[in-house]
Enzyme design. Structure first.
Site, PDB file in Angstrom:
ATOM      1  N   ASN A   9      17.631 111.550 -37.375  1.00  0.00           N
ATOM      2  CA  ASN A   9      18.444 110.687 -38.237  1.00  0.00           C
ATOM      3  C   ASN A   9      18.025 110.966 -39.675  1.00  0.00           C
ATOM      4  OD1 ASN A   9      19.677 108.622 -39.619  1.00  0.00           O
ATOM      5  ND2 ASN A   9      18.439 106.981 -38.710  1.00  0.00           N
ATOM      6  N   LYS A  11      19.284 109.920 -42.413  1.00  0.00           N
ATOM      7  CA  LYS A  11      19.510 108.808 -43.357  1.00  0.00           C
ATOM      8  C   LYS A  11      20.186 109.343 -44.626  1.00  0.00           C
ATOM      9  CE  LYS A  11      15.747 106.462 -41.091  1.00  0.00           C
ATOM     10  NZ  LYS A  11      14.721 105.441 -41.107  1.00  0.00           N
ATOM     11  N   HIS A 107      21.641 100.627 -36.354  1.00  0.00           N
ATOM     12  CA  HIS A 107      20.307 100.963 -36.858  1.00  0.00           C
ATOM     13  C   HIS A 107      19.750  99.770 -37.624  1.00  0.00           C
ATOM     14  CE1 HIS A 107      17.134 102.787 -39.222  1.00  0.00           C
ATOM     15  NE2 HIS A 107      17.086 103.717 -38.291  1.00  0.00           N
ATOM     16  N   GLU A 109      18.339  99.503 -40.333  1.00  0.00           N
ATOM     17  CA  GLU A 109      18.699  99.457 -41.759  1.00  0.00           C
ATOM     18  C   GLU A 109      20.114  98.916 -41.940  1.00  0.00           C
ATOM     19  OE1 GLU A 109      17.514 103.509 -42.523  1.00  0.00           O
ATOM     20  OE2 GLU A 109      15.457 102.888 -42.089  1.00  0.00           O
ATOM     21  N   GLY A 186       9.530 104.184 -40.355  1.00  0.00           N
ATOM     22  CA  GLY A 186       9.139 104.642 -41.687  1.00  0.00           C
ATOM     23  C   GLY A 186       7.802 104.108 -42.157  1.00  0.00           C
ATOM     24  N   SER A 226       8.463 106.215 -36.518  1.00  0.00           N
ATOM     25  CA  SER A 226       7.296 107.021 -36.888  1.00  0.00           C
ATOM     26  C   SER A 226       6.931 108.086 -35.854  1.00  0.00           C
ATOM     27  CB  SER A 226       6.097 106.122 -37.206  1.00  0.00           C
ATOM     28  OG  SER A 226       6.378 105.337 -38.358  1.00  0.00           O
TER      29      SER A 226
END
Ligand code: PGA
Length: 264
Positions: A9, A11, A107, A109, A186, A226
């Site tokens: 991904n 982003k 997701h 986010e 992240g 991560s």
């Protein structure tokens, strides 16, 4: 045996030039011994590689592929209406036309920064399935939810809010679920292998309750948060984890390929 999916991904990273370079690096890797092993695993249906570029890089990434079977393209989001006066949105049929096989939905986010609701995500999920774009549907708990013992309740709510209208065949054959604990995204803080597996086993048990044992056996559940070359093999060795959704470590083709190699 369920196929392993290794998905990157990107982003809001990798412009069109960088995305083409990434795919060209993968094309070169596929000619090396390790990459050839990956191709054999892909062609045997054991592994699938997916990258999710930003919208404006989808075309560049799709057309740089030497063989479209070797790398699938995902979008990172979509709107549920097929067309119309929705300034700034992209429809699923447009993504299909641009070369997408998958779409990432829900997701963290999108849920937490852009406030996407359970209701909106259900509409997106149904629209993706109608368009025959396979959803990678993300769920995951916040740190305070995990610490207060609410993880299971959160996962249940996120999933049941989305899959209510699906049949067991559609769920098992078309939907990929990604378990991504928000506190691991992240942050460099990965879930322990066993904790990640427990959460994925719990998700599988929810599938069993709603859709039956055959669907629970078949549905693919990815872990994300991560993931890097140093920890990917341990996560992939877990019985309930069928692949990875990788953010930061998927931006560079070398580390993405190293993670793919750990799945072979
Ligand atoms: P990360 O992101 O690998 O950078 O933690 C994962 C994701 O957001 O899908």
């Amino acid at each position: 045996m369920r196929k392993k999916i290794i998905a990157g991904n990107w982003k809001m990273n990798n412009d069109a030039v960088t995305s083409s370079e990434f795919i060209n690096n993968m094309n070169a890797w596929f000619a090396l011994p390790e990459g050839k092993r990956a191709v054999r695993a892909i062609e045997a249906g054991e592994v699938e590689l997916v990258v999710a570029p930003p919208f404006t890089s989808i075309g560049a990434a799709a057309s740089a592929r030497k063989n479209a079977e070797w790398i699938s393209i995902a979008a990172q989001n979509a709107f549920y209406e097929p067309k119309g006066a929705y300034t700034g949105e992209i429809s699923l049929s447009m993504l299909w036309e641009a070369g997408c096989k998958y779409v990432i939905l829900g997701h963290s986010e999108r849920r937490h920064i852009f406030g996407e609701s359970l209701e909106l995500l259900q509409k997106k999920l149904l629209a993706a399935l109608e368009t025959q774009i396979l959803p990678i549907f993300c769920v995951g708990e916040l740190l305070e939810e995990r610490e207060s013992g609410a993880m299971e309740k959160v996962l249940q709510k996120q999933l049941e809010g989305a899959w209510d209208a699906l049949t067991s065949d559609v769920l098992a054959d078309m939907v990929v679920i990604a378990y991504e604990p928000v506190w691991a995204i992240g942050t460099g803080r990965t879930a322990e292998n066993e904790d990640a597996d427990d959460a994925c086993a719990y998700i599988r048990s929810l599938v069993d309750d709603k859709f039956g044992p055959a669907a629970a056996e078949k549905v693919k559940i990815l872990y994300g948060g991560s993931v890097k070359p140093e920890n990917s093999a341990g996560i992939l060795a877990q019985p309930n984890i069928d692949g990875l959704l990788i953010g930061g470590a998927s931006l560079n083709s070398e580390s993405f390929c190293a993670i793919v190699a750990s799945a072979l």
